[in-house]
Design an enzyme around this catalytic site. Structure first.
Site, PDB file in Angstrom:
ATOM      1  N   THR A  36     -14.865 -13.055 -16.723  1.00  0.00           N
ATOM      2  CA  THR A  36     -13.892 -12.709 -17.716  1.00  0.00           C
ATOM      3  C   THR A  36     -14.590 -13.709 -18.531  1.00  0.00           C
ATOM      4  O   THR A  36     -15.087 -15.024 -18.625  1.00  0.00           O
ATOM      5  CB  THR A  36     -12.693 -12.897 -17.844  1.00  0.00           C
ATOM      6  OG1 THR A  36     -12.619 -14.441 -17.468  1.00  0.00           O
ATOM      7  CG2 THR A  36     -12.057 -11.597 -16.605  1.00  0.00           C
ATOM      8  N   GLU A  91      -9.339 -12.817 -22.234  1.00  0.00           N
ATOM      9  CA  GLU A  91      -9.761 -12.436 -21.515  1.00  0.00           C
ATOM     10  C   GLU A  91     -10.517 -11.639 -21.302  1.00  0.00           C
ATOM     11  O   GLU A  91     -10.020 -10.663 -21.324  1.00  0.00           O
ATOM     12  CB  GLU A  91     -10.090 -13.098 -20.265  1.00  0.00           C
ATOM     13  CG  GLU A  91      -9.454 -14.631 -19.960  1.00  0.00           C
ATOM     14  CD  GLU A  91      -8.386 -14.524 -18.483  1.00  0.00           C
ATOM     15  OE1 GLU A  91      -9.190 -14.438 -17.915  1.00  0.00           O
ATOM     16  OE2 GLU A  91      -7.877 -15.717 -18.542  1.00  0.00           O
TER      17      GLU A  91
HETATM   18  C1  LIG Z   1      -8.217  -6.494 -16.526  1.00  0.00           C
HETATM   19  C2  LIG Z   1      -7.220  -7.996 -16.205  1.00  0.00           C
HETATM   20  C3  LIG Z   1      -5.944  -8.111 -15.954  1.00  0.00           C
HETATM   21  C4  LIG Z   1      -5.165  -8.999 -14.973  1.00  0.00           C
HETATM   22  N1  LIG Z   1      -4.660  -9.750 -15.403  1.00  0.00           N
HETATM   23  C5  LIG Z   1      -3.895 -10.281 -14.756  1.00  0.00           C
HETATM   24  C6  LIG Z   1      -2.413  -9.957 -14.767  1.00  0.00           C
HETATM   25  O1  LIG Z   1      -1.669  -9.356 -14.128  1.00  0.00           O
HETATM   26  N2  LIG Z   1      -1.361 -11.729 -13.288  1.00  0.00           N
HETATM   27  C7  LIG Z   1      -2.641 -13.095 -14.279  1.00  0.00           C
HETATM   28  O2  LIG Z   1      -1.825 -13.674 -13.614  1.00  0.00           O
HETATM   29  N3  LIG Z   1      -3.682 -12.637 -14.533  1.00  0.00           N
HETATM   30  C8  LIG Z   1      -4.441 -11.771 -15.303  1.00  0.00           C
HETATM   31  N4  LIG Z   1      -5.633 -11.600 -14.763  1.00  0.00           N
HETATM   32  C9  LIG Z   1      -6.449 -13.136 -15.221  1.00  0.00           C
HETATM   33  C10 LIG Z   1      -7.061 -13.585 -13.984  1.00  0.00           C
HETATM   34  O3  LIG Z   1      -5.927 -14.375 -13.553  1.00  0.00           O
HETATM   35  C11 LIG Z   1      -8.201 -14.253 -15.063  1.00  0.00           C
HETATM   36  O4  LIG Z   1      -8.760 -13.653 -14.973  1.00  0.00           O
HETATM   37  C12 LIG Z   1      -8.483 -16.094 -13.630  1.00  0.00           C
HETATM   38  O5  LIG Z   1      -7.653 -16.314 -13.671  1.00  0.00           O
HETATM   39  C13 LIG Z   1      -9.558 -16.397 -14.477  1.00  0.00           C
HETATM   40  O6  LIG Z   1      -9.626 -16.900 -15.294  1.00  0.00           O
HETATM   41  P1  LIG Z   1     -10.425 -18.443 -15.586  1.00  0.00           P
HETATM   42  O7  LIG Z   1     -11.493 -17.189 -16.757  1.00  0.00           O
HETATM   43  O8  LIG Z   1      -9.772 -18.902 -16.811  1.00  0.00           O
HETATM   44  O9  LIG Z   1     -10.831 -18.424 -14.759  1.00  0.00           O
HETATM   45  C14 LIG Z   1      -6.724 -10.534 -15.278  1.00  0.00           C
HETATM   46  C15 LIG Z   1      -7.591 -10.415 -15.586  1.00  0.00           C
HETATM   47  C16 LIG Z   1      -8.141  -9.738 -15.795  1.00  0.00           C
HETATM   48  C17 LIG Z   1      -9.127  -9.491 -16.443  1.00  0.00           C
END
Ligand SMILES: Cc1cc2nc3c(=O)[nH]c(=O)nc-3n(C[C@H](O)[C@H](O)[C@H](O)COP(=O)(O)O)c2cc1C
Length: 156
Positions: A36, A91
């Site tokens: 992301t 993100e």
């Molecule tokens: C489409 C999408 C849906 C997401 N849904 C959730 C979710 O329901 N719960 C959650 O804890 N994180 C969710 N995330 C976030 C991810 O946990 C997050 O992108 C990941 O931890 C990476 O974070 P970072 O870029 O800070 O490492 C989602 C991310 C995306 C792109």
């Protein structure tokens, strides 16, 4: 109203986002296989007060990437409850495979619809499956809104 009882009709789509990509925790690529691009939250505090945390779909581009090509995207706004983040994040996952990071580049995104609230899950595998489903929903939903792919927001 809590995040589960979201009044989707009250969200004023399209929502516009523009900012320089910053580093997240790096888990998206490494742990989830779903990279992301994170935007600085400070620029959006006012806008974010009016919209629910959750998962959205739309289109996005990154300055200089494939001639500023506009890609379908799935986007999360919130505290990533699975990871218990203390700071809200914005993100954007571009629905395309890339083998590099875009830190420091400008990202523009238009969110066109809301998919679901942010949730926590019993396992990493469940989180990954939920995000993969979001990606499929995004692709499908965007087929009827492809006119936004050529929106002037992406070119000015
Ligand atoms: C489409 C999408 C849906 C997401 N849904 C959730 C979710 O329901 N719960 C959650 O804890 N994180 C969710 N995330 C976030 C991810 O946990 C997050 O992108 C990941 O931890 C990476 O974070 P970072 O870029 O800070 O490492 C989602 C991310 C995306 C792109």
């Amino acid at each position: 109203m809590n995040s589960i009882e979201v009044d989707i009709k009250a969200i004023k789509f399209p929502l516009h986002f523009k900012g320089k990509i910053i580093k997240g925790f790096g888990r998206g690529s490494k742990e989830l296989g779903i990279p992301t691009a994170n935007l600085p939250i400070e620029d959006y505090e006012e806008q974010l007060r009016e919209i629910p945390v959750g998962v959205y779909y739309g289109f996005a581009n990154v300055e200089g990437l494939n001639n500023d090509k506009v890609y379908p995207m799935a986007m999360s706004i919130g505290w990533n409850p699975f990871y218990k983040n203390t700071k809200k994040t914005i993100e954007v996952h571009l629905i395309e495979k890339f083998d590099r990071d875009f830190y420091g580049k400008e990202l523009k995104a238009i969110a066109l619809g809301y998919i679901r609230p942010m949730c926590t899950f019993n396992s990493l595998d469940e989180l990954i499956k939920a995000i993969q489903k979001d990606i499929e929903i995004s692709k499908e939903s965007l087929q009827t809104q492809s006119e936004y792919q050529t929106n002037s927001f992406f070119t000015v």
